[in-house]
Structures are given as structure tokens and as C-alpha cells.
Motif scaffolding. Structure first.
Motif, PDB file in Angstrom:
ATOM      1  N   GLY A  17     -24.442 -22.517  59.885  1.00 24.09           N
ATOM      2  CA  GLY A  17     -24.432 -24.188  59.833  1.00 24.09           C
ATOM      3  C   GLY A  17     -24.030 -24.705  61.074  1.00 24.09           C
ATOM      4  O   GLY A  17     -24.751 -25.476  61.538  1.00 24.09           O
ATOM      5  N   GLY A  18     -22.860 -23.946  61.632  1.00 24.77           N
ATOM      6  CA  GLY A  18     -22.224 -24.610  62.934  1.00 24.77           C
ATOM      7  C   GLY A  18     -23.548 -24.423  64.105  1.00 24.77           C
ATOM      8  O   GLY A  18     -23.574 -25.189  64.680  1.00 24.77           O
TER       9      GLY A  18
ATOM     10  N   THR B 235     -27.528 -26.730  67.624  1.00 20.24           N
ATOM     11  CA  THR B 235     -28.792 -26.733  68.110  1.00 20.24           C
ATOM     12  C   THR B 235     -29.537 -28.024  68.127  1.00 20.24           C
ATOM     13  O   THR B 235     -30.052 -28.548  68.894  1.00 20.24           O
ATOM     14  CB  THR B 235     -29.665 -25.525  67.280  1.00 20.24           C
ATOM     15  OG1 THR B 235     -28.805 -24.480  67.275  1.00 20.24           O
ATOM     16  CG2 THR B 235     -31.074 -25.414  68.144  1.00 20.24           C
ATOM     17  N   LEU B 236     -29.230 -28.592  66.918  1.00 24.52           N
ATOM     18  CA  LEU B 236     -29.604 -29.969  66.467  1.00 24.52           C
ATOM     19  C   LEU B 236     -29.127 -30.955  67.574  1.00 24.52           C
ATOM     20  O   LEU B 236     -29.791 -31.939  68.080  1.00 24.52           O
ATOM     21  CB  LEU B 236     -29.154 -30.605  65.219  1.00 24.52           C
ATOM     22  CG  LEU B 236     -29.770 -31.661  64.404  1.00 24.52           C
ATOM     23  CD1 LEU B 236     -31.420 -31.469  64.496  1.00 24.52           C
ATOM     24  CD2 LEU B 236     -29.469 -31.943  63.165  1.00 24.52           C
ATOM     25  N   ALA B 237     -27.873 -30.995  67.701  1.00 24.79           N
ATOM     26  CA  ALA B 237     -26.819 -31.920  68.641  1.00 24.79           C
ATOM     27  C   ALA B 237     -27.677 -31.779  69.981  1.00 24.79           C
ATOM     28  O   ALA B 237     -27.777 -32.683  70.659  1.00 24.79           O
ATOM     29  CB  ALA B 237     -25.306 -31.708  68.437  1.00 24.79           C
TER      30      ALA B 237
ATOM     31  N   ILE C   6     -32.123 -36.982  75.880  1.00 30.33           N
ATOM     32  CA  ILE C   6     -31.510 -38.496  76.214  1.00 30.33           C
ATOM     33  C   ILE C   6     -30.995 -38.530  77.708  1.00 30.33           C
ATOM     34  O   ILE C   6     -31.271 -39.048  78.628  1.00 30.33           O
ATOM     35  CB  ILE C   6     -30.500 -38.751  75.261  1.00 30.33           C
ATOM     36  CG1 ILE C   6     -30.967 -38.976  73.879  1.00 30.33           C
ATOM     37  CG2 ILE C   6     -29.605 -40.047  75.758  1.00 30.33           C
ATOM     38  CD1 ILE C   6     -29.897 -39.315  72.797  1.00 30.33           C
ATOM     39  N   ILE C   7     -30.150 -37.138  77.971  1.00 34.50           N
ATOM     40  CA  ILE C   7     -29.554 -37.088  79.326  1.00 34.50           C
ATOM     41  C   ILE C   7     -30.604 -36.927  80.429  1.00 34.50           C
ATOM     42  O   ILE C   7     -30.753 -37.723  81.281  1.00 34.50           O
ATOM     43  CB  ILE C   7     -28.831 -35.666  79.493  1.00 34.50           C
ATOM     44  CG1 ILE C   7     -27.467 -36.080  78.544  1.00 34.50           C
ATOM     45  CG2 ILE C   7     -28.417 -35.688  80.993  1.00 34.50           C
ATOM     46  CD1 ILE C   7     -26.764 -34.913  78.467  1.00 34.50           C
TER      47      ILE C   7
END
Length: 51
Positions: free
Chosen positions: A10-11, A16-18, A25-26
Motif C-alpha cells: 500500500g505504501g 507511486t500515485l503521489a 506538476i513540477i
């Protein structure tokens, strides 16, 4: 299936999602910043020529 394995899974999925959200965006904001700088330079050149 023990809990540690699920937590790691899950982490890493959350990480990966983050990253998949943060990186574009960057990159986009960096590109936009560069484009603004180019436009400013072009405007400066044009205003120099029109004098």
C-alpha cells in the motif's frame, strides 16, 4: 498475507500515485516558467527594434 507485506504494498502504491501526480506538476510549472522567460526576451527584442 501478513500485515507488513500489505503495508509495504500500500505504501509503495501511494508513493507511486503521489509521484505520478507531483512530477507532471513540477515539469509543467518548470516549462511554463521557461516559456514566460522566452516571451519576456522576445518582447524585449521587439521593443528594442520598435524604438
Amino acid at each position: 498475507m501478513n500485515n507488513t507485506f500489505l503495508m509495504i504494498l500500500g505504501g509503495s502504491w501511494l508513493l507511486t500515485l503521489a509521484l505520478s501526480i507531483v512530477f507532471p506538476i513540477i515539469i509543467i510549472s518548470h516549462q511554463a516558467y521557461k516559456i514566460k522567460n522566452y516571451q519576456r526576451q522576445i518582447n524585449d527584442i521587439q521593443s528594442e527594434r520598435s524604438k
